[in-house]
Design a protein around this motif. Structure first.
Motif, PDB file in Angstrom:
ATOM      1  N   LYS A 194     -16.607  70.971  62.442  1.00  0.00           N
ATOM      2  CA  LYS A 194     -15.501  69.981  62.458  1.00  0.00           C
ATOM      3  C   LYS A 194     -14.405  70.306  61.796  1.00  0.00           C
ATOM      4  O   LYS A 194     -14.402  71.094  60.603  1.00  0.00           O
ATOM      5  CB  LYS A 194     -16.102  68.630  61.848  1.00  0.00           C
ATOM      6  CG  LYS A 194     -17.090  68.177  62.714  1.00  0.00           C
ATOM      7  CD  LYS A 194     -17.653  66.652  62.032  1.00  0.00           C
ATOM      8  CE  LYS A 194     -18.747  66.194  62.567  1.00  0.00           C
ATOM      9  NZ  LYS A 194     -19.327  64.885  62.028  1.00  0.00           N
ATOM     10  N   ALA A 195     -13.208  70.342  62.347  1.00  0.00           N
ATOM     11  CA  ALA A 195     -12.182  70.995  61.595  1.00  0.00           C
ATOM     12  C   ALA A 195     -10.999  70.163  61.993  1.00  0.00           C
ATOM     13  O   ALA A 195     -10.813  69.360  62.850  1.00  0.00           O
ATOM     14  CB  ALA A 195     -11.836  72.383  62.205  1.00  0.00           C
ATOM     15  N   LEU A 196      -9.910  70.333  60.964  1.00  0.00           N
ATOM     16  CA  LEU A 196      -8.522  69.710  61.026  1.00  0.00           C
ATOM     17  C   LEU A 196      -7.624  70.811  61.441  1.00  0.00           C
ATOM     18  O   LEU A 196      -7.549  71.274  60.528  1.00  0.00           O
ATOM     19  CB  LEU A 196      -8.292  68.617  59.736  1.00  0.00           C
ATOM     20  CG  LEU A 196      -9.148  67.432  59.618  1.00  0.00           C
ATOM     21  CD1 LEU A 196      -8.805  66.823  58.329  1.00  0.00           C
ATOM     22  CD2 LEU A 196      -8.603  66.406  60.637  1.00  0.00           C
ATOM     23  N   VAL A 197      -6.785  70.619  62.337  1.00  0.00           N
ATOM     24  CA  VAL A 197      -5.807  71.723  62.579  1.00  0.00           C
ATOM     25  C   VAL A 197      -4.451  71.192  62.420  1.00  0.00           C
ATOM     26  O   VAL A 197      -3.949  69.990  63.043  1.00  0.00           O
ATOM     27  CB  VAL A 197      -6.094  72.243  63.927  1.00  0.00           C
ATOM     28  CG1 VAL A 197      -4.744  73.435  64.154  1.00  0.00           C
ATOM     29  CG2 VAL A 197      -7.418  72.839  64.218  1.00  0.00           C
ATOM     30  N   PHE A 198      -3.691  71.398  61.380  1.00  0.00           N
ATOM     31  CA  PHE A 198      -2.526  71.086  61.188  1.00  0.00           C
ATOM     32  C   PHE A 198      -1.178  71.865  61.839  1.00  0.00           C
ATOM     33  O   PHE A 198      -1.284  73.249  61.480  1.00  0.00           O
ATOM     34  CB  PHE A 198      -1.982  70.780  59.275  1.00  0.00           C
ATOM     35  CG  PHE A 198      -3.035  69.977  58.897  1.00  0.00           C
ATOM     36  CD1 PHE A 198      -2.325  68.671  58.213  1.00  0.00           C
ATOM     37  CD2 PHE A 198      -4.365  70.000  58.581  1.00  0.00           C
ATOM     38  CE1 PHE A 198      -3.051  67.822  57.639  1.00  0.00           C
ATOM     39  CE2 PHE A 198      -5.149  69.299  57.828  1.00  0.00           C
ATOM     40  CZ  PHE A 198      -4.632  68.156  57.446  1.00  0.00           C
ATOM     41  N   LEU A 199      -0.274  71.347  62.379  1.00  0.00           N
ATOM     42  CA  LEU A 199       0.586  71.955  63.082  1.00  0.00           C
ATOM     43  C   LEU A 199       2.267  71.647  62.766  1.00  0.00           C
ATOM     44  O   LEU A 199       2.447  70.372  62.521  1.00  0.00           O
ATOM     45  CB  LEU A 199       0.646  71.584  64.547  1.00  0.00           C
ATOM     46  CG  LEU A 199      -0.629  72.057  65.617  1.00  0.00           C
ATOM     47  CD1 LEU A 199      -1.719  70.788  65.393  1.00  0.00           C
ATOM     48  CD2 LEU A 199      -0.337  72.187  66.963  1.00  0.00           C
ATOM     49  N   SER A 200       2.907  72.681  62.487  1.00  0.00           N
ATOM     50  CA  SER A 200       4.188  72.486  62.265  1.00  0.00           C
ATOM     51  C   SER A 200       4.769  73.020  63.457  1.00  0.00           C
ATOM     52  O   SER A 200       4.580  73.998  64.073  1.00  0.00           O
ATOM     53  CB  SER A 200       4.652  73.290  61.134  1.00  0.00           C
ATOM     54  OG  SER A 200       6.088  73.039  61.047  1.00  0.00           O
ATOM     55  N   VAL A 201       5.622  72.105  64.035  1.00  0.00           N
ATOM     56  CA  VAL A 201       6.322  72.317  65.470  1.00  0.00           C
ATOM     57  C   VAL A 201       7.639  72.055  65.383  1.00  0.00           C
ATOM     58  O   VAL A 201       8.399  71.208  64.515  1.00  0.00           O
ATOM     59  CB  VAL A 201       5.557  71.533  66.645  1.00  0.00           C
ATOM     60  CG1 VAL A 201       4.335  71.678  66.609  1.00  0.00           C
ATOM     61  CG2 VAL A 201       6.002  69.896  66.416  1.00  0.00           C
ATOM     62  N   THR A 202       8.509  72.889  66.382  1.00  0.00           N
ATOM     63  CA  THR A 202       9.793  72.517  66.675  1.00  0.00           C
ATOM     64  C   THR A 202      10.061  70.855  66.981  1.00  0.00           C
ATOM     65  O   THR A 202       9.295  70.440  67.823  1.00  0.00           O
ATOM     66  CB  THR A 202      10.604  73.338  67.576  1.00  0.00           C
ATOM     67  OG1 THR A 202       9.910  73.173  68.961  1.00  0.00           O
ATOM     68  CG2 THR A 202      10.652  74.660  67.114  1.00  0.00           C
ATOM     69  N   LYS A 203      11.051  70.433  66.208  1.00  0.00           N
ATOM     70  CA  LYS A 203      11.329  68.687  66.559  1.00  0.00           C
ATOM     71  C   LYS A 203      11.528  68.448  68.042  1.00  0.00           C
ATOM     72  O   LYS A 203      10.909  67.197  68.436  1.00  0.00           O
ATOM     73  CB  LYS A 203      12.284  68.246  65.626  1.00  0.00           C
ATOM     74  CG  LYS A 203      12.056  68.614  64.066  1.00  0.00           C
ATOM     75  CD  LYS A 203      10.981  67.956  63.667  1.00  0.00           C
ATOM     76  CE  LYS A 203      10.615  68.294  62.022  1.00  0.00           C
ATOM     77  NZ  LYS A 203       9.453  68.183  61.644  1.00  0.00           N
ATOM     78  N   ASP A 204      12.197  69.239  68.611  1.00  0.00           N
ATOM     79  CA  ASP A 204      12.512  68.957  70.057  1.00  0.00           C
ATOM     80  C   ASP A 204      11.278  69.134  71.092  1.00  0.00           C
ATOM     81  O   ASP A 204      11.282  68.698  71.990  1.00  0.00           O
ATOM     82  CB  ASP A 204      13.694  69.874  70.653  1.00  0.00           C
ATOM     83  CG  ASP A 204      13.298  71.050  70.512  1.00  0.00           C
ATOM     84  OD1 ASP A 204      12.531  71.609  69.832  1.00  0.00           O
ATOM     85  OD2 ASP A 204      13.893  71.964  71.846  1.00  0.00           O
ATOM     86  N   LYS A 205      10.113  69.663  70.424  1.00  0.00           N
ATOM     87  CA  LYS A 205       8.873  69.746  71.230  1.00  0.00           C
ATOM     88  C   LYS A 205       7.642  68.986  70.921  1.00  0.00           C
ATOM     89  O   LYS A 205       6.674  68.981  71.317  1.00  0.00           O
ATOM     90  CB  LYS A 205       8.532  71.249  71.532  1.00  0.00           C
ATOM     91  CG  LYS A 205       9.691  72.274  71.686  1.00  0.00           C
ATOM     92  CD  LYS A 205       9.176  72.442  73.204  1.00  0.00           C
ATOM     93  CE  LYS A 205      10.301  73.532  73.840  1.00  0.00           C
ATOM     94  NZ  LYS A 205      10.024  73.677  75.389  1.00  0.00           N
ATOM     95  N   LEU A 206       8.004  68.119  69.764  1.00  0.00           N
ATOM     96  CA  LEU A 206       6.990  67.471  69.103  1.00  0.00           C
ATOM     97  C   LEU A 206       6.178  66.811  69.995  1.00  0.00           C
ATOM     98  O   LEU A 206       4.861  66.512  70.444  1.00  0.00           O
ATOM     99  CB  LEU A 206       7.304  66.428  68.137  1.00  0.00           C
ATOM    100  CG  LEU A 206       6.645  65.477  67.536  1.00  0.00           C
ATOM    101  CD1 LEU A 206       5.582  66.222  66.987  1.00  0.00           C
ATOM    102  CD2 LEU A 206       7.376  64.502  66.513  1.00  0.00           C
ATOM    103  N   VAL A 207       6.914  65.830  71.029  1.00  0.00           N
ATOM    104  CA  VAL A 207       6.123  64.912  71.893  1.00  0.00           C
ATOM    105  C   VAL A 207       5.171  65.673  72.954  1.00  0.00           C
ATOM    106  O   VAL A 207       4.088  65.572  73.159  1.00  0.00           O
ATOM    107  CB  VAL A 207       6.797  64.248  72.697  1.00  0.00           C
ATOM    108  CG1 VAL A 207       6.252  63.265  73.684  1.00  0.00           C
ATOM    109  CG2 VAL A 207       7.527  62.998  71.567  1.00  0.00           C
ATOM    110  N   ASP A 208       5.903  66.891  73.717  1.00  0.00           N
ATOM    111  CA  ASP A 208       5.451  67.632  74.587  1.00  0.00           C
ATOM    112  C   ASP A 208       4.272  68.512  74.041  1.00  0.00           C
ATOM    113  O   ASP A 208       3.124  68.502  74.665  1.00  0.00           O
ATOM    114  CB  ASP A 208       6.267  68.644  74.949  1.00  0.00           C
ATOM    115  CG  ASP A 208       7.640  68.043  75.725  1.00  0.00           C
ATOM    116  OD1 ASP A 208       7.178  66.911  76.447  1.00  0.00           O
ATOM    117  OD2 ASP A 208       8.740  68.572  75.800  1.00  0.00           O
ATOM    118  N   ILE A 209       4.156  68.972  72.596  1.00  0.00           N
ATOM    119  CA  ILE A 209       3.199  69.776  72.020  1.00  0.00           C
ATOM    120  C   ILE A 209       2.081  68.662  71.731  1.00  0.00           C
ATOM    121  O   ILE A 209       0.710  68.901  71.992  1.00  0.00           O
ATOM    122  CB  ILE A 209       3.732  70.340  70.796  1.00  0.00           C
ATOM    123  CG1 ILE A 209       4.725  71.603  71.314  1.00  0.00           C
ATOM    124  CG2 ILE A 209       2.561  70.967  70.218  1.00  0.00           C
ATOM    125  CD1 ILE A 209       5.239  72.250  70.099  1.00  0.00           C
ATOM    126  N   GLY A 210       2.315  67.390  71.333  1.00  0.00           N
ATOM    127  CA  GLY A 210       1.239  66.498  71.130  1.00  0.00           C
ATOM    128  C   GLY A 210       0.568  66.225  72.302  1.00  0.00           C
ATOM    129  O   GLY A 210      -0.801  66.261  72.220  1.00  0.00           O
TER     130      GLY A 210
END
Length: 85
Positions: A10-26
């Motif tokens: 079991k793992a948690l993966v924390f992502l830092s993303v560009t703000k304009d892509k937040l919803v799409d990446i999610g």
């Protein structure tokens, strides 16, 4: 007691993303086969994915998939070792 071979990683993966892509990446992260839960968060990271896999190879696949999504700046992966509560 469960056999170690049958234990899930079991793992948690924390992502830092560009703000304009937040919803799409999610949305893309949520489609990943081993993604159990995905959260938008506030703080040093933008998204957190909880994953549960059977092997380190599968975890590597998850990390590779997440880290190569367009708009992901960096990730940090934390393997869960012991549930406290």
């Amino acid at each position: 007691m469960k056999d170690k071979k049958s234990r899930k990683i079991k793992a948690l993966v924390f992502l830092s993303v560009t703000k304009d892509k937040l919803v799409d990446i999610g949305i893309e992260v949520a489609k990943i086969k081993y993604a159990k839960r995905v959260y938008e968060v506030l703080g040093n990271y933008d998204l957190v994915m909880f994953t549960e896999v059977s092997s380190r190879e599968e975890l590597g696949e998850v990390i590779n998939t997440v880290s190569t999504l367009e708009g992901v700046k960096f990730i940090s992966t934390f393997i869960l070792t012991e549930k406290i509560k």
